[in-house]
Design an enzyme around this catalytic site. Structure first.
Site, PDB file in Angstrom:
ATOM      1  N   HIS A  52      20.970  20.872   5.559  1.00 30.37           N
ATOM      2  CA  HIS A  52      20.652  22.155   4.923  1.00 30.37           C
ATOM      3  C   HIS A  52      21.003  22.134   3.446  1.00 30.37           C
ATOM      4  O   HIS A  52      22.113  21.771   3.085  1.00 30.37           O
ATOM      5  CB  HIS A  52      21.430  23.291   5.606  1.00 30.37           C
ATOM      6  CG  HIS A  52      20.910  23.629   6.966  1.00 30.37           C
ATOM      7  ND1 HIS A  52      21.380  24.675   7.712  1.00 30.37           N
ATOM      8  CD2 HIS A  52      19.933  23.053   7.715  1.00 30.37           C
ATOM      9  CE1 HIS A  52      20.724  24.732   8.853  1.00 30.37           C
ATOM     10  NE2 HIS A  52      19.850  23.749   8.888  1.00 30.37           N
TER      11      HIS A  52
ATOM     12  N   TYR B  46      24.401  34.551   7.268  1.00 32.07           N
ATOM     13  CA  TYR B  46      25.667  35.276   7.436  1.00 32.07           C
ATOM     14  C   TYR B  46      25.390  36.724   7.063  1.00 32.07           C
ATOM     15  O   TYR B  46      25.009  36.996   5.926  1.00 32.07           O
ATOM     16  CB  TYR B  46      26.751  34.718   6.511  1.00 32.07           C
ATOM     17  CG  TYR B  46      27.262  33.337   6.864  1.00 32.07           C
ATOM     18  CD1 TYR B  46      26.546  32.191   6.533  1.00 32.07           C
ATOM     19  CD2 TYR B  46      28.480  33.167   7.513  1.00 32.07           C
ATOM     20  CE1 TYR B  46      27.028  30.917   6.841  1.00 32.07           C
ATOM     21  CE2 TYR B  46      28.974  31.898   7.827  1.00 32.07           C
ATOM     22  CZ  TYR B  46      28.244  30.786   7.492  1.00 32.07           C
ATOM     23  OH  TYR B  46      28.718  29.530   7.800  1.00 32.07           O
TER      24      TYR B  46
ATOM     25  N   PRO C  70      36.374  30.876  11.818  1.00 35.71           N
ATOM     26  CA  PRO C  70      35.188  30.019  11.686  1.00 35.71           C
ATOM     27  C   PRO C  70      34.209  30.436  10.587  1.00 35.71           C
ATOM     28  O   PRO C  70      33.248  29.709  10.315  1.00 35.71           O
ATOM     29  CB  PRO C  70      34.531  30.091  13.071  1.00 35.71           C
ATOM     30  CG  PRO C  70      35.099  31.300  13.716  1.00 35.71           C
ATOM     31  CD  PRO C  70      36.433  31.554  13.129  1.00 35.71           C
TER      32      PRO C  70
ATOM     33  N   LYS D  11      35.178  25.544   8.445  1.00 33.03           N
ATOM     34  CA  LYS D  11      36.072  24.533   7.865  1.00 33.03           C
ATOM     35  C   LYS D  11      36.964  23.781   8.858  1.00 33.03           C
ATOM     36  O   LYS D  11      37.523  22.735   8.522  1.00 33.03           O
ATOM     37  CB  LYS D  11      36.991  25.200   6.817  1.00 33.03           C
ATOM     38  CG  LYS D  11      36.262  25.646   5.574  1.00 33.03           C
ATOM     39  CD  LYS D  11      35.897  24.448   4.715  1.00 33.03           C
ATOM     40  CE  LYS D  11      34.827  24.746   3.707  1.00 33.03           C
ATOM     41  NZ  LYS D  11      33.557  24.070   3.942  1.00 33.03           N
TER      42      LYS D  11
ATOM     43  N   TYR E 121      31.915  25.832   0.185  1.00 37.91           N
ATOM     44  CA  TYR E 121      31.172  25.760   1.449  1.00 37.91           C
ATOM     45  C   TYR E 121      30.764  24.326   1.764  1.00 37.91           C
ATOM     46  O   TYR E 121      30.862  23.894   2.913  1.00 37.91           O
ATOM     47  CB  TYR E 121      29.940  26.673   1.353  1.00 37.91           C
ATOM     48  CG  TYR E 121      29.263  26.920   2.671  1.00 37.91           C
ATOM     49  CD1 TYR E 121      29.799  27.817   3.597  1.00 37.91           C
ATOM     50  CD2 TYR E 121      28.076  26.273   3.006  1.00 37.91           C
ATOM     51  CE1 TYR E 121      29.178  28.053   4.816  1.00 37.91           C
ATOM     52  CE2 TYR E 121      27.439  26.499   4.226  1.00 37.91           C
ATOM     53  CZ  TYR E 121      28.002  27.393   5.118  1.00 37.91           C
ATOM     54  OH  TYR E 121      27.383  27.619   6.333  1.00 37.91           O
TER      55      TYR E 121
END
Ligand code: RFL
Ligand code: PHB
Length: 389
Positions: free
Chosen positions: A72, A200, A292, A296, A384
């Protein structure tokens, strides 16, 4: 039995450490409380940083991840009824990969088996002993027979509820904790993902996440109450709730179907310091846990065991204790940054029980700033995709 490093726990952390040590010629034995099938049945992490994938490559198990993993370049944030894409690759030159923890674990298990390394599954009553001396040992029972392994070092890779951290005397350890007043209800379904990247979502009804395992298998999460039980969440209710928390385009495109797994996980941040106690080291969830939201946990377990394997290689090859002496401080520096990022993502995206309208407006302002400022979106992206190690 005697070995150089006795590893407690055959989760992704313990298995990766075993392969890294093996690649440096350091023999090791793994003791695992559960069966291999049980370990493989735990549906958890889905997102790997490039650094984690590089470690899989380093130990020769990355081929299937490169073949089947989904790379991604971006991620989407949904709020106020609209979706906004953050271009991770444009910001950092890096990508993330969707490849399930079950697959990572399977690949590592197979490599361990092929290398003929010893793993004792269903080891009961595992106990790290004498790690504050030069002669540590680990005792356990297999088929009701008590056994002992003498070793140079013990690696506690036995997860948050493991025995390793619990064996340290309380005065030698300092812990830091934040419990969040909600959990995540997750389902897995044999349906195509609603979008090719992750979404998200911050919503007045609570957080939601759309993720996946493959082009035909989806993973969705909704924030739920800590008192909820999965029996209260038949599939219909789950899909209805998810739809309420997504934008109209996602609702129109969402393909629903029967769940093949459903579970609730509480969310917490936790760090235990230090990560070394004499001749015992902690790594992964055994020494820290993150919610979560930042994806990580598994990636931190990977960077911990990377640092630890380097330290042990230095100890055996170069007869230098500098690496093992520096392990805890080196690992914790990266751990705390991921703890901060995961806490921040969690705070920004979830609905807190005591949240008022002011707090909700602040969340939206922060999200709006993130998607409209290059500096802010670059900061999110850097964290991220994973800070360097
Ligand atoms: P694990 O995986 O918990 O493995 C520990 C192993 O030790 C064994 N064990 C014992 N063995 C012998 N004797 C004892 N006394 C023992 N006690 C325990 C256990 O049976 C087990 O096999 O720890 P490890 O290796 O440190 O790995 C950590 C990761 O599993 C964890 O951080 C991630 O799953 C977190 N996580 C995510 N991490 C990511 O990097 N990316 C993600 O996308 C991501 N998503 C997630 C997640 C965790 C989740 N949940 C359920 C908490 C999504 C969710 C919902
Ligand atoms: C997952 O795919 O299960 C997943 C992905 C990203 C997260 C958490 C979980 O932040």
């Amino acid at each position: 039995m005697r070995t150089k490093v006795a590893i407690i726990g055959a989760g992704p952390g313990g298995l990766l450490l075993g392969q890294l040590l093996h690649s440096y010629g350091i023999d090791n034995v793994i003791l695992e409380r559960q069966t291999p099938e049980y370990v493989l049945g735990r549906i958890r992490a889905g997102l790997l940083e490039e650094g984690t994938v590089a470690l899989l490559d380093q130990v020769g198990v990355g081929a299937r991840a490169h073949r089947e993993g989904l790379v991604h370049h971006g991620v989407e944030l949904a709020f106020g009824g609209a979706r906004h894409r953050i271009d991770l690759h444009a910001a950092t030159g890096k990508t993330v990969m969707i490849y399930g923890q079950t697959e990572v674990t399977l690949d590592l298990m197979n490599a361990r088996k092929a290398a003929g390394l010893t793993t004792v599954y269903e080891a009961a009553g595992v106990k790290p002993l004498d790690f504050d001396t030069d002669h540590p040992r680990v005792s356990y029972a297999k088929d009701s027979v008590t056994q002992e392994i003498a070793c140079d070092f013990i690696a506690g890779c036995d997860g948050f509820h493991g025995v390793s951290r619990a064996s340290v005397k309380p005065s030698a350890i300092k812990t830091f904790e934040r419990i969040y007043p909600f959990g995540w209800l997750g389902i897995l379904s044999e349906t195509p993902p609603v979008s090719h990247e992750l979404i998200y979502s911050n919503h007045a009804r609570g957080f939601a996440l759309c993720t996946m395992r493959s082009p035909t298998r989806s993973r969705y999460y909704v924030q739920c109450s800590l008192d909820d039980h999965i029996d209260q969440w038949p599939d219909e209710r789950f899909w209805d709730e998810l739809k309420r928390r997504l934008d109209q385009k996602a609702v129109d495109e969402l393909v629903t179907g029967p769940s093949i797994e459903k579970s609730i996980a509480p969310l917490g941040s936790f760090v235990a310091e230090p990560m070394r106690f004499g001749r015992m080291f902690l790594a992964g969830d055994a020494s820290h846990r993150v919610p979560p939201t930042g994806a990580k946990g598994l990636n931190l377990a990977a960077s911990d065991v990377h640092y630890l394997s380097q330290a042990l290689r230095e100890y055996y090859d170069e007869k230098s204790a500098a690496g093992i002496d520096g392990y805890s401080a080196r690992a914790l520096t990266r751990v705390w940054k991921a703890v901060r990022f995961s806490w921040w993502m969690t705070s920004m995206l979830h609905k807190f029980p005591d949240q008022g309208e002011f707090d909700a407006r602040i969340q939206v302002a922060e999200l709006d700033y993130l998607v409209s400022s290059k500096a802010a979106s670059t900061s999110l992206s850097e964290n991220y995709v994973g800070l360097p190690f």
